[in-house]
Structures are given as structure tokens and as C-alpha cells.
Design a protein around this motif. Structure first.
Motif, mmCIF file in Angstrom:
data_model
loop_
_atom_site.group_PDB
_atom_site.id
_atom_site.type_symbol
_atom_site.label_atom_id
_atom_site.label_comp_id
_atom_site.label_asym_id
_atom_site.label_seq_id
_atom_site.Cartn_x
_atom_site.Cartn_y
_atom_site.Cartn_z
ATOM 1 N N SER A 4 9.235 -24.611 -21.129
ATOM 2 C CA SER A 4 8.237 -25.134 -22.430
ATOM 3 C C SER A 4 7.066 -25.299 -22.365
ATOM 4 O O SER A 4 6.327 -26.408 -21.096
ATOM 5 C CB SER A 4 9.066 -26.618 -23.005
ATOM 6 N N ALA A 5 6.159 -25.189 -22.610
ATOM 7 C CA ALA A 5 4.404 -24.967 -22.957
ATOM 8 C C ALA A 5 4.033 -26.812 -22.817
ATOM 9 O O ALA A 5 3.387 -27.179 -21.997
ATOM 10 C CB ALA A 5 3.534 -24.376 -23.308
ATOM 11 N N ASP A 6 4.829 -27.405 -23.268
ATOM 12 C CA ASP A 6 4.714 -28.747 -24.084
ATOM 13 C C ASP A 6 4.938 -30.039 -22.613
ATOM 14 O O ASP A 6 4.721 -31.118 -22.714
ATOM 15 C CB ASP A 6 4.796 -29.051 -25.131
ATOM 16 N N GLY A 7 5.746 -29.507 -21.909
ATOM 17 C CA GLY A 7 5.791 -30.285 -20.570
ATOM 18 C C GLY A 7 5.194 -30.720 -20.086
ATOM 19 O O GLY A 7 3.608 -30.797 -20.032
ATOM 20 N N GLY A 8 5.885 -32.001 -18.958
ATOM 21 C CA GLY A 8 5.045 -32.853 -18.680
ATOM 22 C C GLY A 8 4.191 -32.887 -17.129
ATOM 23 O O GLY A 8 4.480 -33.568 -16.354
ATOM 24 N N GLY A 41 9.105 -20.973 -0.623
ATOM 25 C CA GLY A 41 10.182 -20.382 0.140
ATOM 26 C C GLY A 41 9.450 -19.387 1.753
ATOM 27 O O GLY A 41 8.591 -18.494 1.539
ATOM 28 N N GLY A 42 9.760 -19.939 2.683
ATOM 29 C CA GLY A 42 9.030 -18.804 3.826
ATOM 30 C C GLY A 42 7.811 -18.910 3.891
ATOM 31 O O GLY A 42 7.554 -20.478 3.958
ATOM 32 N N ASP A 43 7.076 -18.081 4.292
ATOM 33 C CA ASP A 43 5.880 -17.444 4.192
ATOM 34 C C ASP A 43 4.829 -17.544 2.534
ATOM 35 O O ASP A 43 3.691 -17.641 2.412
ATOM 36 C CB ASP A 43 4.983 -16.388 4.776
ATOM 37 N N SER A 44 5.482 -18.008 1.682
ATOM 38 C CA SER A 44 5.366 -17.653 0.097
ATOM 39 C C SER A 44 4.336 -18.719 0.053
ATOM 40 O O SER A 44 5.295 -20.044 0.439
ATOM 41 C CB SER A 44 6.407 -17.460 -0.931
ATOM 42 N N PRO A 45 3.401 -19.318 -1.220
ATOM 43 C CA PRO A 45 2.929 -20.065 -1.556
ATOM 44 C C PRO A 45 4.308 -20.649 -2.563
ATOM 45 O O PRO A 45 4.920 -20.136 -3.374
ATOM 46 C CB PRO A 45 2.225 -19.855 -2.369
ATOM 47 N N TRP A 46 3.371 -21.661 -2.722
ATOM 48 C CA TRP A 46 4.187 -22.567 -4.171
ATOM 49 C C TRP A 46 4.404 -22.253 -5.336
ATOM 50 O O TRP A 46 3.239 -21.213 -5.475
ATOM 51 C CB TRP A 46 3.836 -24.293 -4.454
ATOM 52 N N ASP A 47 5.093 -21.980 -5.880
ATOM 53 C CA ASP A 47 4.390 -21.289 -7.360
ATOM 54 C C ASP A 47 5.802 -22.421 -8.060
ATOM 55 O O ASP A 47 6.810 -23.070 -7.827
ATOM 56 C CB ASP A 47 5.875 -20.023 -7.153
ATOM 57 N N SER A 48 5.108 -22.088 -9.815
ATOM 58 C CA SER A 48 5.689 -23.385 -10.991
ATOM 59 C C SER A 48 6.438 -22.206 -10.968
ATOM 60 O O SER A 48 6.760 -20.846 -11.563
ATOM 61 C CB SER A 48 4.874 -23.694 -11.321
ATOM 62 N N VAL A 49 7.433 -22.823 -11.210
ATOM 63 C CA VAL A 49 9.418 -21.796 -12.253
ATOM 64 C C VAL A 49 9.596 -22.659 -13.250
ATOM 65 O O VAL A 49 9.549 -21.853 -14.138
ATOM 66 C CB VAL A 49 9.871 -21.814 -10.971
ATOM 67 N N SER A 50 9.348 -23.624 -14.277
ATOM 68 C CA SER A 50 9.323 -24.445 -15.193
ATOM 69 C C SER A 50 8.945 -25.784 -15.011
ATOM 70 O O SER A 50 8.773 -26.052 -14.167
ATOM 71 C CB SER A 50 11.583 -24.419 -15.579
ATOM 72 N N THR A 51 8.561 -25.605 -16.673
ATOM 73 C CA THR A 51 8.262 -26.974 -17.021
ATOM 74 C C THR A 51 8.930 -27.521 -18.234
ATOM 75 O O THR A 51 9.693 -27.072 -18.856
ATOM 76 C CB THR A 51 7.068 -26.796 -17.973
ATOM 77 N N PHE A 52 9.327 -29.156 -17.850
ATOM 78 C CA PHE A 52 9.899 -30.195 -18.831
ATOM 79 C C PHE A 52 9.301 -31.230 -19.441
ATOM 80 O O PHE A 52 8.298 -31.117 -18.880
ATOM 81 C CB PHE A 52 10.898 -30.669 -17.192
ATOM 82 N N ALA A 53 9.525 -31.459 -20.330
ATOM 83 C CA ALA A 53 8.588 -32.172 -20.640
ATOM 84 C C ALA A 53 9.540 -34.061 -20.435
ATOM 85 O O ALA A 53 8.988 -34.902 -21.023
ATOM 86 C CB ALA A 53 9.799 -32.722 -22.045
ATOM 87 N N THR A 54 10.649 -34.278 -19.374
ATOM 88 C CA THR A 54 10.962 -35.363 -18.923
ATOM 89 C C THR A 54 11.186 -35.102 -17.795
ATOM 90 O O THR A 54 11.318 -34.212 -16.967
ATOM 91 C CB THR A 54 12.163 -36.008 -18.970
ATOM 92 N N ARG A 55 10.862 -36.573 -16.885
ATOM 93 C CA ARG A 55 10.945 -35.763 -15.474
ATOM 94 C C ARG A 55 12.276 -35.901 -14.965
ATOM 95 O O ARG A 55 13.015 -35.254 -13.774
ATOM 96 C CB ARG A 55 10.146 -37.326 -14.182
ATOM 97 N N GLU A 56 13.389 -36.573 -15.811
ATOM 98 C CA GLU A 56 14.981 -36.592 -15.688
ATOM 99 C C GLU A 56 14.991 -34.987 -15.492
ATOM 100 O O GLU A 56 15.864 -34.440 -15.138
ATOM 101 C CB GLU A 56 15.626 -37.282 -16.523
ATOM 102 N N GLU A 57 14.727 -33.687 -16.516
ATOM 103 C CA GLU A 57 15.049 -32.641 -17.031
ATOM 104 C C GLU A 57 14.098 -32.167 -15.784
ATOM 105 O O GLU A 57 15.628 -30.937 -15.585
ATOM 106 C CB GLU A 57 14.213 -32.209 -18.753
ATOM 107 N N CYS A 58 13.559 -32.410 -15.358
ATOM 108 C CA CYS A 58 13.194 -31.687 -13.914
ATOM 109 C C CYS A 58 13.858 -31.941 -13.104
ATOM 110 O O CYS A 58 13.993 -30.851 -11.805
ATOM 111 C CB CYS A 58 11.883 -32.094 -13.919
#
Length: 99
Positions: free
Chosen positions: A19-23, A30-47
């Protein structure tokens, strides 16, 4: 390792739409891979719920997982290491030192 990360991200993408509006953002590394944002959520609880689901998926794949509820997880075996965390959308672990 690349296959593990891709399958992990696919499972997560199906379980929690972005969701583009999430906070809050779920970040995975993983391994040698850098951090990747995989999903956005409206609340910390959903995340946190999505992060917990991700940790459970890694356990099913044979990784030993430790979680700090609502904050982060670490999964590892002899050959693989995965990390995940929920951060406020204005925090980027690629440029900010995050525990």
C-alpha cells in the motif's frame, strides 16, 4: 541463495499486498543480498503480522529462526542467513544503522 530470497519474497508478496499510503515497511535481507523493502503497511501491527508469517515460512524451509516480536527476526542454517524487520517508512536500513 538467490532462489531462497526470491521464493521468500514471493510468499510474502502473496500474503500482504503493498500500500503506497502505509507508514511501516517490512525489510528483508538474505546472505550477500542488501536490504530490500518487500511490503508497506498502514500500521506497525500489520507489518509485525507479515514479518511473523515470513519467519514461520523460513522455519518451514529449515532455518532456525529467532524473533523479537513486532521488531525483527533472524533465520539461519549452515548455508543461509535471512533477516527481517519492520521500520517506519522514513527509516532506510541501507543508509541508517539499525539494530
Amino acid at each position: 541463495m538467490r532462489r531462497l530470497i526470491l521464493s521468500t519474497l514471493t510468499v510474502l508478496g502473496l500474503a500482504s499486498p503493498t500500500s503506497a499510503d502505509g507508514g511501516w515497511v517490512l525489510w528483508i535481507m538474505g546472505g550477500d543480498s542488501p536490504w530490500d523493502s518487500v511490503s508497506t503497511f498502514a500500521t506497525r501491527e500489520e507489518c509485525a503480522v507479515a514479518m511473523h508469517q515470513q519467519a514461520q515460512a523460513l522455519e518451514k524451509m529449515g532455518l532456525r529462526v529467532s524473533e523479537e516480536p513486532g521488531a525483527s527476526f533472524n533465520g539461519a542454517d549452515a548455508d543461509r542467513t535471512m533477516r527481517g524487520q519492520c521500520l517506519a517508512e522514513n527509516v532506510d536500513p541501507r543508509t541508517t544503522a539499525v539494530k
